[in-house]
Design a protein around this motif. Structure first.
Motif, PDB file in Angstrom:
ATOM      1  N   ASP A 196      -9.029  15.855  55.418  1.00  0.00           N
ATOM      2  CA  ASP A 196     -10.440  16.015  55.103  1.00  0.00           C
ATOM      3  C   ASP A 196     -10.712  15.193  53.842  1.00  0.00           C
ATOM      4  O   ASP A 196     -10.021  15.357  52.825  1.00  0.00           O
ATOM      5  CB  ASP A 196     -10.757  17.489  54.851  1.00  0.00           C
ATOM      6  N   ASN A 237      -7.566  18.161  58.050  1.00  0.00           N
ATOM      7  CA  ASN A 237      -8.863  18.375  58.683  1.00  0.00           C
ATOM      8  C   ASN A 237      -8.724  19.344  59.857  1.00  0.00           C
ATOM      9  O   ASN A 237      -7.622  19.779  60.200  1.00  0.00           O
ATOM     10  CB  ASN A 237      -9.505  17.047  59.114  1.00  0.00           C
ATOM     11  N   ARG A 238      -9.858  19.644  60.474  1.00  0.00           N
ATOM     12  CA  ARG A 238      -9.888  20.664  61.535  1.00  0.00           C
ATOM     13  C   ARG A 238      -8.994  20.284  62.722  1.00  0.00           C
ATOM     14  O   ARG A 238      -8.214  21.104  63.209  1.00  0.00           O
ATOM     15  CB  ARG A 238     -11.332  20.866  62.006  1.00  0.00           C
ATOM     16  N   TYR A 286      -8.413  32.936  57.615  1.00  0.00           N
ATOM     17  CA  TYR A 286      -9.699  32.249  57.767  1.00  0.00           C
ATOM     18  C   TYR A 286     -10.485  32.562  56.493  1.00  0.00           C
ATOM     19  O   TYR A 286     -10.962  33.678  56.292  1.00  0.00           O
ATOM     20  CB  TYR A 286     -10.408  32.774  59.012  1.00  0.00           C
ATOM     21  N   PHE A 305     -11.624  23.774  57.442  1.00  0.00           N
ATOM     22  CA  PHE A 305     -11.878  23.992  58.864  1.00  0.00           C
ATOM     23  C   PHE A 305     -13.344  23.822  59.233  1.00  0.00           C
ATOM     24  O   PHE A 305     -13.673  23.525  60.382  1.00  0.00           O
ATOM     25  CB  PHE A 305     -11.406  25.404  59.247  1.00  0.00           C
ATOM     26  N   GLY A 306     -14.222  24.028  58.269  1.00  0.00           N
ATOM     27  CA  GLY A 306     -15.656  23.888  58.508  1.00  0.00           C
ATOM     28  C   GLY A 306     -16.361  23.660  57.190  1.00  0.00           C
ATOM     29  O   GLY A 306     -15.730  23.552  56.137  1.00  0.00           O
ATOM     30  N   THR A 353      -8.744  27.156  56.077  1.00  0.00           N
ATOM     31  CA  THR A 353      -7.777  27.916  56.865  1.00  0.00           C
ATOM     32  C   THR A 353      -6.384  27.685  56.311  1.00  0.00           C
ATOM     33  O   THR A 353      -6.067  26.611  55.776  1.00  0.00           O
ATOM     34  CB  THR A 353      -7.813  27.521  58.355  1.00  0.00           C
TER      35      THR A 353
END
Length: 688
Positions: free
Chosen positions: A270, A277-278, A303, A345-346, A351
């Motif tokens: 990321d 990254n995801r 999470y 993750f977003g 995560t």
């Protein structure tokens, strides 16, 4: 079980047009669109089988075509069409014959509600079989494509099992200087590693196998002529010919190795936080799920959601939130160390994957982080910003085949928090939610998990001066609203879900516990406990029961295990073995609902039975001389075989004289006492 709401393609073998239409209306009234074809001859069936059908319902007999011929025709053409055979009566031999010929089920004609339920089950099973076949075809196609890609890949790829090569593509052979894959067969992979790096290679494999090490290794390979070269290897779990193994992708290191490494890092990172990254994190999760299933290695997923994200964005803007997230990523890395599998993750979610760590251990590690973040003052372009974290945690185990399920569970846990807290996924929460929605199976499972079934006791009273106390044990289930669920409903649901044996054992254990406590107060009490058809067939019941009785130190004859006549008829061989085994344990045996089979006394020839409880229908209308005579005849035959008899559903005093004259040993019913939560009936009251 409801039938899937789609058009059902139905074949009916029934001579009567009116009866065929009535069967169709059953499905339509249940809300299911139906396309129907009525079979009128053998040729007509052959022609119909050129098309696709979902179900065949056959009348007990037909002048046009024998039902067995219809089943044979379906088999000859290898059609997957479930058959439900209707029979003229509930004769077990007729039903067994129909099942032997190939029908999926057989049931008495006219039992419409049962027919719809059975049809629903068979249609659901058919759908599962069709889905499985489609999946198998898709899997074979995918495997073919994968094999072609492997063979033609420019990357050197091998599959290794227990350290040995089981497959190598052309690029792999060329890289190591071999012409034929047969040359590598049975050769350990370590033999292709230069001796200077073999020790490091072994250490790497140990770390990889434990799940704690890296998935990549750079080392020197060696060719048959002794020439060495540098290669970067990437390891991942795989399967080849159905066997679990390790896939190794090897790339010879080029002059641009540093650039390639940099590009690889960028593709998995990321850009704002420098964490994974995801997409890369999902790959890590998939690998962890495979290790959990194949190797039993547990892992935990956290999470981590930043609280007040949208508020902070409105305060400091998108550029400002990026600064905060980058600082938060640094805190996460410092808290967990450089080797942690961390990802953004977003937009507002991080995560964390921790191999070999249980959810409880993960929560313990994360608790200090909550306080650390809560007390931290983030500097965003000269402005102070504060936030907290909501963390959901879920575990990966051998039952976790889909990584996405674990992510969803942790996500839901985080969403349920009000902020600055941790919640661990608990399957009981979902079970409770399903139970509150009225799901009977969930209610049953929850009652088993929470030990929350209710046992009631109804006295069985002697008409012959027996001084012992007898109670029948009855099981009750309360829904989340505190209302009783009809026993027939939840017991049928439990049977469908495969929970009947667990319920029986729960009842037995709790009955033993309560009985031991009650007898310790000086009572000479015996309990009648029901066994389901599933327990009749359960070969592990007897050894388990022997251990349970010894542990409770109860006299074995203080328990009477009661089997229903329909179950005994349906599973006569198993019932015979069970009753013999119970007799060897010195337990008593009862046969309930007796007298409704075509030849009820035939069943008694095979079973070792002490008590016989006649079916309730015999005692429901004893004002009729005909019914009285039928009961007396039945009881006389039982007494001739020295069976102790019980008549249930005694609802008034008017029948007592008749029952006394008939020689009944025991009576039971609401006139005497209904089911109660305590064993408190005064048995001495009837001795006057």
């Amino acid at each position: 079980m409801a039938i899937e709401k789609k058009t059902i393609r139905l074949l009916i073998l029934e001579d009567s047009q009116n009866e065929a239409e009535r069967l169709v209306s059953l499905f339509r009234n249940a809300g299911h669109a139906t396309r129907v074809h009525r079979i009128t001859s053998s040729d007509n069936l052959s022609e119909a089988l050129q098309n696709s059908w979902d179900l065949l319902i056959s009348a007990p007999s037909s002048d046009h075509l024998d039902p067995s011929e219809a089943i044979s025709a379906i088999r000859r053409q290898a059609k997957d069409i479930p058959v439900i055979q209707l029979v003229a009566d509930n004769d077990s031999d007729t039903i067994t014959e129909a099942l032997t010929l190939g029908a999926q089920d057989a049931l008495p004609q006219g039992e419409d509600e049962r027919l719809i339920l059975v049809a629903g089950r068979e249609l659901a099973n058919l759908e599962e079989r069709r889905s499985r076949r489609a999946a198998e075809v898709a899997l074979r196609e995918a495997e073919k494509r994968c094999q072609l890609l492997l063979d033609s890949s420019v990357d050197a790829i091998t599959y290794v099992h227990d350290g040995m090569h089981i497959y190598a593509n052309r690029a792999y052979l060329q890289l190591f200087g071999y012409e034929d894959a047969d040359e590598l067969e049975g050769m350990p992979m370590i033999d292709l590693i230069h001796c200077d790096d073999q020790s490091r290679f072994k250490d790497f494999l140990k770390g990889y196998a434990s799940g704690t090490g890296s998935t990549e290794l750079s080392c020197a390979g060696v060719k048959p002529d002794g020439q060495r070269f540098q290669a970067r290897m990437t390891f991942s779990p795989a399967a080849y010919d159905g066997e679990p193994c390790i896939q190794v992708v090897i790339r010879a290191e080029s002059d641009n190795a540093e650039l390639e490494e940099k590009l690889r890092e960028i593709s998995s990172q990321d850009l704002v936080t420098g964490l994974f990254n995801r997409s890369h994190f999902v790959e890590l999760m998939d690998t962890a799920a495979q290790k959990a299933v194949n190797e039993g290695q547990v892992s935990s997923l956290a999470y981590v959601r930043t609280d007040r994200h949208s508020e902070i964005v409105s305060e400091v803007g998108l550029a400002g939130i990026d600064i905060l997230l980058a600082d938060l990523a640094v805190m996460l890395r410092e808290h967990f160390g450089a080797g942690a599998q961390l990802a953004r993750f977003g937009d507002d979610v991080f995560t964390l994957l921790q191999p070999g760590v249980t959810p409880e251990q993960c929560a313990e590690k994360l608790s200090p982080l909550l306080k650390k973040v809560e007390g931290h003052l983030f500097d965003v372009a000269g402005r102070t910003v504060q936030t907290t974290l909501s963390i959901g945690i879920a575990g990966l185990s051998e039952q976790t085949s889909k990584a996405q399920e674990v992510i969803d569970r942790a996500h839901r846990c985080a969403d349920e928090l009000d902020g600055n807290a941790i919640k661990i996924y608990n399957p009981a929460d979902e079970l409770a939610a399903a139970a509150s929605r009225g799901n009977l199976v969930a209610m049953v499972q929850q009652a088993l998990d929470n030990n929350s079934f209710r046992l009631l006791f109804q006295p069985i009273i002697s008409l012959r001066g027996d001084s012992d106390e007898h109670y029948e044990v009855l099981l009750r289930l309360l829904n989340p609203q505190g209302e009783e669920v009809p026993p027939v409903d939840f017991l049928n649901a439990a049977k469908e879900a495969g929970l009947a044996e667990k319920i029986d054992r729960w009842v037995i254990l709790n009955s033993i516990k309560l009985l031991a406590e009650h007898r310790s107060k000086g009572h000479s009490t015996r309990l009648f406990v029901h066994l389901s058809a599933n327990s009749v067939q359960d070969q592990t019941l007897l050894p388990w029961l022997s251990v349970a009785l010894k542990a409770a130190r109860l006299p074995s004859d203080s328990l009477v295990f009661q089997i229903s006549e329909p179950d005994a008829v349906a599973y006569l061989k198993q019932a015979k073995a069970l009753t013999q085994g119970l007799a060897e344990l010195h337990c008593k045996v009862g046969l309930g609902q007796f007298g409704c089979a075509i030849n009820p006394f035939n069943t008694l020839k095979y079973l070792s039975v002490d008590f016989v409880k006649v079916d309730g229908s015999f005692s429901q209308d004893l004002s009729s001389a005909e019914n009285q005579e039928a009961l007396k005849t039945l009881l006389a035959s039982l007494h001739a075989q020295a069976k102790m008899t019980i008549v249930p559903y005694v609802e008034s005093a008017s029948v007592l004289a008749t029952l006394w004259q008939a020689g009944v040993n025991y009576i039971q019913g609401y006139y005497l006492q209904g089911p109660s939560q305590s064993m408190d009936y005064d048995f001495s009251a009837g001795d006057e």
